[in-house]
Design a protein around this motif. Structure first.
Motif, short mmCIF file in Angstrom:
data_model
loop_
_atom_site.label_atom_id
_atom_site.label_comp_id
_atom_site.label_asym_id
_atom_site.label_seq_id
_atom_site.Cartn_x
_atom_site.Cartn_y
_atom_site.Cartn_z
N LEU A 253 -4.22 3.84 -0.31
CA LEU A 253 -3.42 4.39 -1.41
C LEU A 253 -4.30 4.78 -2.59
O LEU A 253 -4.05 5.79 -3.26
CB LEU A 253 -2.36 3.37 -1.83
N LYS A 257 -4.77 8.40 -4.26
CA LYS A 257 -4.23 8.41 -5.63
C LYS A 257 -2.71 8.43 -5.61
O LYS A 257 -2.05 9.21 -6.32
CB LYS A 257 -4.80 9.59 -6.43
N ILE A 258 -2.16 7.57 -4.77
CA ILE A 258 -0.71 7.46 -4.60
C ILE A 258 -0.27 6.03 -4.90
O ILE A 258 -0.90 5.07 -4.44
CB ILE A 258 -0.29 7.83 -3.16
N ASP A 259 0.79 5.87 -5.66
CA ASP A 259 1.36 4.55 -5.90
C ASP A 259 2.13 4.10 -4.65
O ASP A 259 2.76 4.93 -3.98
CB ASP A 259 2.30 4.58 -7.11
N GLU A 262 5.60 5.34 -4.09
CA GLU A 262 5.82 6.75 -3.80
C GLU A 262 5.91 7.02 -2.30
O GLU A 262 6.33 8.11 -1.89
CB GLU A 262 4.70 7.60 -4.40
N LYS A 324 6.98 11.08 3.00
CA LYS A 324 5.61 10.57 2.88
C LYS A 324 5.55 9.24 3.63
O LYS A 324 6.22 8.28 3.25
CB LYS A 324 5.20 10.40 1.42
#
Length: 354
Positions: A253, A257-259, A262, A324
């Motif tokens: 993650l 650069k993904i929380d 998300e 996602k």
């Protein structure tokens, strides 16, 4: 190891499930344990029923059933296939490769790649990685990834540690180049020092099958098996998964650069409900985002469980919109791997029976 791909996509996913169903209670008398202890195990791990291939049915038979269905319904055309990847730990033969057997069965074109990969729990992720790499070639536009395992025949019926868990299944995933700009982030790690935490001791060149390898013995926990049967060090595998999988997902993650919130779904290999719930808690996500209902309905079919959990839980949703998804597989090898990617809308996502 971090991996990165772009402009590739999954366009369809099919699971082939044996129709033969065995309930946990049907086999309790085989185990050297009291009914109370067996039922306690059932509740703790989320066991209930599993699917087992009929006698004599091999991994390729399940795959051929699925490909027959896709060809007959027009969801896949034979001439479109540029590569066929077959991932299994229960091949039809030592030689020839099962992928070539399937190619010959359907008389597919010669101008293609057939490839067998010996992998289990992380096999779906490793197969996708291989498909993405093949699609870097200008001459390859469509890859068919087959994951299939018939491991029920390799498990002792008197092994309460493994027998109630193991199911048989196959999946077919279509991977193509994408006209959209899509990024795929991946991680993969391996630790061969733990390779014997999951093994079948006999049957290879190191220890060929003989009269001696078929002799049943009792382990310290009261399970009976021979050297031709699957041996799983449950505690070692549990500790490995809890220690290595959550930080792998955190690293994935961060790279993307993904929380974590998300991500729509975390579609993980399905060892058992207890282990997956612990992983979800440790990652810090809701258990609803990480479905853990495959073992209780179908059994653990090794790397095939990731397509199973996807088709079983979100087939309609993923046919209608983009999601996602974080895929992850972990186990035999020891191997642990994951991918973060947008998936959908898929042209098909379904389960059929053999």
């Amino acid at each position: 190891m971090n991996l990165y791909f772009k402009d590739k996509e999954i366009t369809g996913m099919l699971v082939i499930m044996p129709s033969n169903e065995i309930k946990f209670e049907d086999e309790m008398e085989n185990y050297n344990f009291s009914t109370a202890k067996s039922l306690k195990l059932k509740a703790a791990l989320g066991l209930n029923k599993r699917r087992v291939a009929p006698e004599g049915i091999c991994s390729s038979d399940l795959a051929i059933r699925g490909l027959d269905y896709l060809f007959s319904t027009g969801k896949l055309q034979k001439e479109e296939i540029d590569a066929l990847i077959f991932v299994t730990q229960s091949p039809d033969y030592i030689m020839p490769p099962t992928s070539n057997v399937i190619q010959g069965h359907f008389n597919l074109k010669q101008d293609m790649i057939c490839l067998d990969i010996n992998q289990g729990c992380a096999g779906f992720i490793i197969g996708l990685n291989q498909a993405f790499m093949l699609l870097e070639q200008s001459s390859i536009s469509k890859v068919v990834l087959v994951n299939a395992d018939v491991l029920s025949t390799k498990v002792s019926k008197r092994d309460r540690n493994s027998n109630p868990l193991i199911g048989d299944a196959a999946s077919i995933t279509i991977i193509e180049k994408s006209s959209e700009k899509k990024e795929i982030f991946g991680t993969i790690k391996m630790d061969g020092t733990g390779a014997f935490s999951l093994q079948i001791p006999a049957g290879g060149s190191r220890l060929p099958i003989s009269d001696e390898t078929g002799v049943m013995y009792e382990d310290i926990s009261g399970n009976f098996r021979s050297k031709e049967n699957l041996v799983m060090k449950g505690d070692d595998v549990f500790n490995f998964v809890q220690a290595e999988v959550p930080p792998m997902i955190d690293s994935l993650l961060q790279a993307a650069k993904i929380d974590k919130n998300e991500v729509d779904y975390y579609m993980f290999h399905q060892p058992n409900k207890f282990m997956l719930n612990k992983v979800a808690d440790k990652i810090g996500i809701s258990r609803e985002k990480m479905p853990a209902n495959v073992v209780e309905n179908f059994g653990n079919s090794s790397g095939v469980t990731i397509p199973v959990v996807t088709c079983f839980n979100i087939s309609e949703e993923i046919k209608e919109k983009k999601l996602k998804i974080c895929f992850s597989g972990f186990g035999v090898g020891l191997t642990w791997a994951s991918l973060l990617m947008d998936v959908g809308p898929l042209s098909f996502c379904e389960i059929i029976e053999y």
